[in-house]
Design a protein around this motif. Structure first.
Motif, PDB file in Angstrom:
ATOM      1  N   GLU A   6       3.177  -6.223   1.967  1.00 30.77           N
ATOM      2  CA  GLU A   6       2.344  -5.321   1.173  1.00 30.77           C
ATOM      3  C   GLU A   6       1.654  -4.340   2.107  1.00 30.77           C
ATOM      4  OE1 GLU A   6      -0.079  -7.128  -2.035  1.00 30.77           O
ATOM      5  OE2 GLU A   6       0.786  -9.034  -1.363  1.00 30.77           O
ATOM      6  N   GLU A   8      -0.966  -1.135   1.772  1.00 32.32           N
ATOM      7  CA  GLU A   8      -1.800  -0.263   0.941  1.00 32.32           C
ATOM      8  C   GLU A   8      -1.759   1.157   1.484  1.00 32.32           C
ATOM      9  OE1 GLU A   8      -5.727  -1.783   0.189  1.00 32.32           O
ATOM     10  OE2 GLU A   8      -4.962  -3.801  -0.220  1.00 32.32           O
ATOM     11  N   SER A 103      11.825  -2.828  -3.028  1.00 27.81           N
ATOM     12  CA  SER A 103      10.420  -2.404  -2.915  1.00 27.81           C
ATOM     13  C   SER A 103       9.943  -1.893  -4.263  1.00 27.81           C
ATOM     14  CB  SER A 103      10.244  -1.261  -1.904  1.00 27.81           C
ATOM     15  OG  SER A 103      10.446  -1.678  -0.589  1.00 27.81           O
ATOM     16  N   VAL A 123       1.306  -9.890  -7.341  1.00 30.88           N
ATOM     17  CA  VAL A 123       0.875  -8.751  -6.539  1.00 30.88           C
ATOM     18  C   VAL A 123      -0.028  -7.855  -7.383  1.00 30.88           C
ATOM     19  CG1 VAL A 123       1.633  -6.730  -5.229  1.00 30.88           C
ATOM     20  CG2 VAL A 123       3.010  -8.830  -5.194  1.00 30.88           C
ATOM     21  N   LYS A 129       0.277   1.700  -3.071  1.00 32.93           N
ATOM     22  CA  LYS A 129       0.713   0.480  -2.377  1.00 32.93           C
ATOM     23  C   LYS A 129       2.218   0.279  -2.530  1.00 32.93           C
ATOM     24  CE  LYS A 129      -0.843  -4.276  -2.471  1.00 32.93           C
ATOM     25  NZ  LYS A 129      -1.452  -5.284  -3.350  1.00 32.93           N
ATOM     26  N   VAL A 131       5.163  -2.769  -2.037  1.00 34.08           N
ATOM     27  CA  VAL A 131       5.433  -4.196  -1.845  1.00 34.08           C
ATOM     28  C   VAL A 131       6.947  -4.319  -1.651  1.00 34.08           C
ATOM     29  CG1 VAL A 131       5.507  -4.605  -4.347  1.00 34.08           C
ATOM     30  CG2 VAL A 131       5.198  -6.512  -2.802  1.00 34.08           C
TER      31      VAL A 131
END
Length: 160
Positions: A6, A8, A103, A123, A129, A131
């Motif tokens: 992850e 940000e 992703s 999540v 963000k 992931v």
């Protein structure tokens, strides 16, 4: 143990807003529905030189740099902007066997629900963000969007 990467602020708020704006402008003429989500594919926008397509190439480059830092042999197979309306969800599933990594980039966070579930991890969506996880081998899905619209950029990668 499920590896979930992850990061940000992978995209700026302005970049996220611009991708949503492109989706809103082009979905009617170039998008399609998939399980009630509104999908706009970006791979077809990498060949021309108009202002939106140049921006999409820039985003493609950022995502490519990201996946190369995770696994050097991977490349983007395709990526999209998807609008999830209130009430939509996706059951847990595995991605196609040729999609080694996956992703999700969150373009907004002004909605309720819609969390991505990767293995046993939920999540929290945050605007900008990204992931990343091995979608081919990790069960994942999307919780029901309870209020508002959720915009994401899903990306599927292949291995060279």
């Amino acid at each position: 143990m499920t590896d979930v990467i992850e990061i940000e602020n992978f995209l700026s708020g302005g970049e996220c807003n611009r991708l949503i704006k492109i989706h809103k402008k082009l979905f009617v003429s170039q998008g399609w529905l998939h399980n009630e989500t509104e999908v706009l594919d970006f791979m077809c926008m990498l060949s021309s030189q108009n202002e939106n397509d140049i921006f999409i190439k820039y985003i493609h480059g950022k995502i490519t740099d990201h996946i190369k830092s995770v696994n050097k042999s991977n490349f983007i197979n395709y990526f999209q902007v998807v609008k999830w309306k209130e009430g939509l969800s996706m059951q847990k599933h595995f991605d196609f066997d040729f999609h080694t990594w996956t992703s999700v980039i969150y373009l907004n966070d002004d909605y309720e629900g819609g969390e991505t579930v990767v293995g046993d991890k939920e999540v929290v969506p945050l605007k900008g963000k990204i992931v990343t996880f091995q979608g081919v081998s990790v069960l994942h899905g999307v919780n029901k969007v309870l209020k508002g619209d959720r915009y994401t950029v899903p990306v599927w990668y292949r291995s060279a």
